[in-house]
Design an enzyme around this catalytic site. Structure first.
Site, mmCIF file in Angstrom:
data_model
loop_
_atom_site.group_PDB
_atom_site.id
_atom_site.type_symbol
_atom_site.label_atom_id
_atom_site.label_comp_id
_atom_site.label_asym_id
_atom_site.label_seq_id
_atom_site.Cartn_x
_atom_site.Cartn_y
_atom_site.Cartn_z
ATOM 1 N N GLU A 1 0.772 -1.287 -0.048
ATOM 2 C CA GLU A 1 0.110 -0.127 0.158
ATOM 3 C C GLU A 1 1.031 1.201 0.088
ATOM 4 O OE1 GLU A 1 -0.827 1.709 3.680
ATOM 5 O OE2 GLU A 1 -1.346 -0.170 4.590
ATOM 6 N N VAL B 1 -5.803 -0.017 3.013
ATOM 7 C CA VAL B 1 -5.824 -1.499 2.429
ATOM 8 C C VAL B 1 -6.938 -1.664 1.694
ATOM 9 C CG1 VAL B 1 -6.586 -3.550 3.840
ATOM 10 C CG2 VAL B 1 -4.845 -2.119 4.987
ATOM 11 N N ASP C 1 -17.987 4.316 13.477
ATOM 12 C CA ASP C 1 -16.837 4.403 12.912
ATOM 13 C C ASP C 1 -16.249 3.023 12.514
ATOM 14 O OD1 ASP C 1 -14.418 5.252 11.719
ATOM 15 O OD2 ASP C 1 -14.074 6.525 13.138
ATOM 16 N N LYS D 1 -4.693 -2.480 14.392
ATOM 17 C CA LYS D 1 -3.992 -1.414 15.259
ATOM 18 C C LYS D 1 -4.534 -1.478 16.451
ATOM 19 C CE LYS D 1 -2.516 1.202 11.339
ATOM 20 N NZ LYS D 1 -3.528 0.725 10.024
#
Length: 306
Positions: free
Chosen positions: A27, A109, A141, A162
């Protein structure tokens, strides 16, 4: 392989795909939004070198001048690194407008998976995926990365989600959408900066050949979804869980105070955590990307034998 009129595949990548040779997608958000210049460019080039050392062709993906690019030149990587945050962070919802306007975009991603799939690339190495944000039950979100994993048959090798996210809800969402979550040599979901999270993965797989076999079986059965391979950060670079978790709590509170939301959230949190940890988190981030590139290249090489 469907050639899209907006897609430019570099000659090296196109030749490798056509010959059935291993290719690994990378990416570009990590270049423009993930790290400061020149560290971002150095890291991107080193990741490409690691993929080559492990027998595969790297294909860094981005949008440049409205063209979807699979395979960037060192000059193009340098351009994205220097331009940094001035480059649009491009998710699925941004693609049509950026292409129509002839603009640049750094791929997340999600968009890396889309463009890799268009170009016939099956394996993609990244740092960590997006997921369900903390407090998503009120904010809604949720990263588009999860939806893409449900719909696009690309294997994504990452260091887990993460730990700024709600990991439990992220796993629930992936399960609902039928995405297999594999732990490479671990039964526990790695949490990006640390090897442990307290959450279990669906399966533990211990070799690149087995990873390739599982992905190949899904492909042969016509399963539309991708596969998420979570590869723990190497022990030597793993951060102390208490240190990183307290930094994350602080960063999340600051984001709330400052009204940071939407696609600004992740870059803000990562930069804040880097400041709080005195740069240790950035070092860890770089090492886990190198580690994922190695595993992705080895797996892509095994996949080509099937």
């Amino acid at each position: 392989m469907s050639m899209n009129k907006y897609l430019d595949v570099s000659p090296e990548v196109a030749a490798a795909v056509a010959a059935g040779k291993p290719v690994v997608a990378l990416e570009s958000t990590i270049i423009s939004h993930g790290m400061p210049y020149p560290q971002n460019v150095e890291t991107a080039l080193k990741v490409e070198a690691i993929i080559r050392e492990n027998g595969a062709v790297p294909a860094t993906i981005a949008i440049l001048g409205g063209r979807l690019k699979a395979g960037l030149s060192p000059e193009e990587i340098e351009y994205l690194g220097k331009k940094g945050h001035a480059v649009n962070k491009a998710s699925r919802r941004d693609l049509a407008v950026l292409v129509a306007r002839g603009e640049d975009g750094a791929t997340t991603v999600t968009t890396t998976m889309i463009i890799a799939h268009m170009a016939g690339i099956k394996v993609f190495a990244t740092g960590g995926i997006g997921g369900v944000h903390r407090g998503a039950e009120t904010t809604m979100d949720i990263s588009a990365d999860l939806e893409e994993l449900a719909n696009t048959p690309v294997m994504v090798v990452c260091a887990g989600a993460k730990s700024i996210l709600d990991l439990g809800l992220t796993l629930e969402y992936l399960e609902t959408h039928g995405v297999p979550v594999i732990g490479y040599g671990t039964k526990e979901l790695p949490a990006f900066y640390t090897r442990k999270s307290g959450f279990s993965v669906d399966y533990e797989i211990d070799t690149p050949a087995e990873l390739a076999a599982a992905f190949h079986a899904g492909e042969e059965m016509g399963m539309r979804s991708g596969m998420l391979v979570t590869n723990p950060i190497p022990e030597a670079y793993s951060m102390d869980a208490d240190v990183i978790n307290s930094a994350i709590e602080k960063a999340v509170a600051m984001a709330k105070e400052q009204g940071v939301h939407g696609k600004e959230t992740t870059p803000f949190l990562l930069a804040t955590i880097k400041d709080i940890t005195g740069g240790d988190s950035l070092d860890s981030n770089i090492q886990l990307v190198f580690n994922n590139a190695r595993l992705a290249a080895q797996t892509a090489a095994e996949l080509c034998k099937l």
